[in-house]
Enzyme design. Sequence first.
Site, PDB file in Angstrom:
ATOM      1  N   GLU A   1       2.094  -9.952   5.455  1.00  0.00           N
ATOM      2  CA  GLU A   1       1.212 -10.422   6.517  1.00  0.00           C
ATOM      3  C   GLU A   1       0.063  -9.415   6.601  1.00  0.00           C
ATOM      4  O   GLU A   1       0.309  -8.209   6.705  1.00  0.00           O
ATOM      5  CB  GLU A   1       1.961 -10.471   7.854  1.00  0.00           C
ATOM      6  CG  GLU A   1       1.087 -11.064   8.932  1.00  0.00           C
ATOM      7  CD  GLU A   1       1.717 -11.121  10.320  1.00  0.00           C
ATOM      8  OE1 GLU A   1       2.906 -10.782  10.465  1.00  0.00           O
ATOM      9  OE2 GLU A   1       0.974 -11.491  11.240  1.00  0.00           O
TER      10      GLU A   1
ATOM     11  N   LYS B   1       4.942  -1.239  10.853  1.00  0.00           N
ATOM     12  CA  LYS B   1       3.484  -1.317  10.886  1.00  0.00           C
ATOM     13  C   LYS B   1       2.966  -1.156  12.313  1.00  0.00           C
ATOM     14  O   LYS B   1       1.878  -0.649  12.529  1.00  0.00           O
ATOM     15  CB  LYS B   1       3.026  -2.666  10.317  1.00  0.00           C
ATOM     16  CG  LYS B   1       2.897  -2.650   8.807  1.00  0.00           C
ATOM     17  CD  LYS B   1       2.261  -3.934   8.305  1.00  0.00           C
ATOM     18  CE  LYS B   1       3.321  -5.000   8.095  1.00  0.00           C
ATOM     19  NZ  LYS B   1       2.816  -6.247   7.501  1.00  0.00           N
TER      20      LYS B   1
ATOM     21  N   ARG C   1      16.567  -3.661   3.207  1.00  0.00           N
ATOM     22  CA  ARG C   1      15.288  -2.954   3.393  1.00  0.00           C
ATOM     23  C   ARG C   1      15.408  -1.523   2.939  1.00  0.00           C
ATOM     24  O   ARG C   1      16.493  -0.949   3.003  1.00  0.00           O
ATOM     25  CB  ARG C   1      14.992  -2.861   4.900  1.00  0.00           C
ATOM     26  CG  ARG C   1      14.253  -3.982   5.496  1.00  0.00           C
ATOM     27  CD  ARG C   1      14.060  -3.671   6.981  1.00  0.00           C
ATOM     28  NE  ARG C   1      12.679  -3.321   7.245  1.00  0.00           N
ATOM     29  CZ  ARG C   1      11.713  -4.216   7.377  1.00  0.00           C
ATOM     30  NH1 ARG C   1      11.962  -5.495   7.281  1.00  0.00           N
ATOM     31  NH2 ARG C   1      10.482  -3.843   7.626  1.00  0.00           N
TER      32      ARG C   1
HETATM   33  P1  ATP Z   1       6.832  -4.200   9.183  1.00  0.00           P
HETATM   34  O1  ATP Z   1       8.077  -4.460   9.950  1.00  0.00           O
HETATM   35  O2  ATP Z   1       6.673  -2.814   8.689  1.00  0.00           O
HETATM   36  O3  ATP Z   1       5.603  -4.707   9.875  1.00  0.00           O
HETATM   37  P2  ATP Z   1       7.063  -6.609   7.756  1.00  0.00           P
HETATM   38  O4  ATP Z   1       8.365  -6.973   7.169  1.00  0.00           O
HETATM   39  O5  ATP Z   1       6.647  -7.296   8.976  1.00  0.00           O
HETATM   40  O6  ATP Z   1       6.994  -5.046   7.858  1.00  0.00           O
HETATM   41  P3  ATP Z   1       5.467  -8.055   5.914  1.00  0.00           P
HETATM   42  O7  ATP Z   1       4.025  -7.919   5.661  1.00  0.00           O
HETATM   43  O8  ATP Z   1       5.920  -9.279   6.594  1.00  0.00           O
HETATM   44  O9  ATP Z   1       5.913  -6.783   6.702  1.00  0.00           O
HETATM   45  O10 ATP Z   1       6.308  -7.790   4.587  1.00  0.00           O
HETATM   46  C1  ATP Z   1       6.051  -8.342   3.339  1.00  0.00           C
HETATM   47  C2  ATP Z   1       7.320  -8.250   2.535  1.00  0.00           C
HETATM   48  O11 ATP Z   1       7.732  -6.899   2.411  1.00  0.00           O
HETATM   49  C3  ATP Z   1       8.450  -9.004   3.205  1.00  0.00           C
HETATM   50  O12 ATP Z   1       9.104  -9.791   2.238  1.00  0.00           O
HETATM   51  C4  ATP Z   1       9.335  -7.920   3.723  1.00  0.00           C
HETATM   52  O13 ATP Z   1      10.667  -8.333   3.720  1.00  0.00           O
HETATM   53  C5  ATP Z   1       9.084  -6.769   2.747  1.00  0.00           C
HETATM   54  N1  ATP Z   1       9.340  -5.478   3.370  1.00  0.00           N
HETATM   55  C6  ATP Z   1       8.785  -4.992   4.498  1.00  0.00           C
HETATM   56  N2  ATP Z   1       9.310  -3.793   4.819  1.00  0.00           N
HETATM   57  C7  ATP Z   1      10.214  -3.501   3.852  1.00  0.00           C
HETATM   58  C8  ATP Z   1      11.104  -2.400   3.604  1.00  0.00           C
HETATM   59  N3  ATP Z   1      11.166  -1.348   4.427  1.00  0.00           N
HETATM   60  N4  ATP Z   1      11.898  -2.447   2.506  1.00  0.00           N
HETATM   61  C9  ATP Z   1      11.844  -3.493   1.666  1.00  0.00           C
HETATM   62  N5  ATP Z   1      11.040  -4.552   1.840  1.00  0.00           N
HETATM   63  C10 ATP Z   1      10.227  -4.575   2.914  1.00  0.00           C
HETATM   64 MG    MG Z   2       6.344  -9.372   9.163  1.00  0.00          MG
END
Ligand code: ATP
Ligand code: MG
Length: 559
Positions: A38, A273, A263
């Site tokens: 995102e 984020k 994760r």
């Molecule tokens: P955050 O919680 O840090 O905002 P998010 O999961 O909302 O992260 P996205 O932009 O939606 O961030 O993530 C894109 C992809 O990266 C998703 O498929 C998510 O599952 C993966 N991802 C995010 N954080 C991690 C992590 N710590 N380890 C592995 N994969 C991750």
């Molecule tokens: Mg997200």
Amino acid sequence: METTSSTTASSSDFIREIVSDDLKAGRVQEVVTRFPPEPNGYLHIGHAKSIFINFEIAREYGGKTNLRFDDTNPLKEDSEYVNAIQEDVAWLGFKWDGLYFASDYFEEMYQRAIRLIKKGKAYVDDLSADQLRETRGTLTESGQNSPYRDRSVEENLALFERMRKGEFRDGERVLRAKIDMASPNLNMRDPVLYRISHAVHHNTGDKWCIYPMYAFAHPLEDAIEGVTHSLCTLEFKDQRPLYDWVIQECEMENVPHQYEFGRLNLSNTVMSKRYLKRLVDEKLVDGWDDPRMPTISGLRRRGFTPEAIRSFVSELGITIAGGEVDYKLLEHHVRLDLNVRAPRAMAVIKPIKVVITNYPEDLTEMMEMEINPEQPELGTKKVQFSREIYIDRDDFMEVPPPKYHRLYPGNEVRLKNAYFVTCTDFVKDDEGNVVEVHCTYDPETRSGSGFTARKVKGTIHWVDAKSAIQAEFRLYEPLLAGDFDEELPLEQTINPDSIKIEHGYIGADLKDAKPQEKYQFVRHGYFNVDPKDSTPEKKVFNLIVSLKSSFKIDNPAGK
Ligand code: ATP
Ligand code: MG
């Protein structure tokens, strides 16, 4: 499509097994994965794991990977992030096949929602957000049907159309799936599919005022792109039945499947984020690429290499359990990589001047220094030496503690790549600080001369004072002060010692050092020329990682 890497140990993880079974059974002709960030912030090291898994699996099986921006939430998204994410993925060394935006599918999603309504599988609900929450039930109690659940198809179509036209305010109505308010899976209790938001979208502007929810949009995005294996993190596991429901009820031609992995959590590191954005917005760090940030851009500016990050996430493998990984494992991979590639140089971080009193005043010599013992073919470079040099403050003591083998009155040490020198005396200022050290040198002991008549216990590094160039050194420690506590005021979550700035010297051999070049400063560690603040006149070096590791490989990847 067997490749060599799919037959290594890593081929045994559960996702590779699924993929290879699907190919063998002919359920899938070509593997298609996607990395779907995102654009609401910069990527962090956790994303690197997801990027690696999605791109590597497709590559190993001869498939494709898309970079898709999951931009369905206009309030938080921005094209600054869209650009930064592309830069980071490319820098990590991955090439996407298709570049897509979920927002390009808004019309198609809207049409699929109408199809659901026509099938009696979705309805417009007038309940408020609070009422939706209150009637959802709990893990032990089922939810209650909304009084609007049994609206006619015609009424739903008309209301949904009016939602789209902007006739209602934010939150006044939603479109919900009609599934089962008694489902043990809360995600299946008539989840919201569309919400009203009168907001400007970074891509579609004010074309839309209704936006699809993640749970509805994501499966459709995957299906539209022909994704076969939709790999995501474990928190989406309970959404899998809804994912499959959306694909089936929307009658998508392509049927992707969702699989979840653990994760990445790193010790002493917060990767959310939301938290990182607050640090940036409140200016507690120098932007998203502050070298202390766990963002890809921060690690890049700090001096981490894509090779090191890739070998780190590769070592983690794909596991379901998401244990905490020691940050030192990441540093270990950085050292392994930089040891081989970083040229050696001498730098003095906290200088003190040394005068070699018996060395001729008008003489300068060019000493040979090996560029990198790990790459002997690179040979040597010339380093200037003369009567006055700088050494690090810690390498001189007026009164040495036991086992101190560096400079102190009466002691002889080796100046790396130069001569043996013996400390004769020193000068103090009015406050009693030592400001200058005096030595004599022995011309017989020149480095490379084969001198073996006597040995010394200490070797120290130095920089020639006449040709030295001033430099700033930024020394980093973890950004977080102890365990993360979300309750604390933001400033207090930050380690006050996370950055220390020192002013010292580099030798003239580094006068052309360019931004992002990495060096091993002997006895100090690996340093990167800061790409933002370093100038030809005043070079700024970021400490990437120190030389020594206290790292014990016990169960580093938390498996
Ligand atoms: P955050 O919680 O840090 O905002 P998010 O999961 O909302 O992260 P996205 O932009 O939606 O961030 O993530 C894109 C992809 O990266 C998703 O498929 C998510 O599952 C993966 N991802 C995010 N954080 C991690 C992590 N710590 N380890 C592995 N994969 C991750
Ligand atoms: Mg997200």
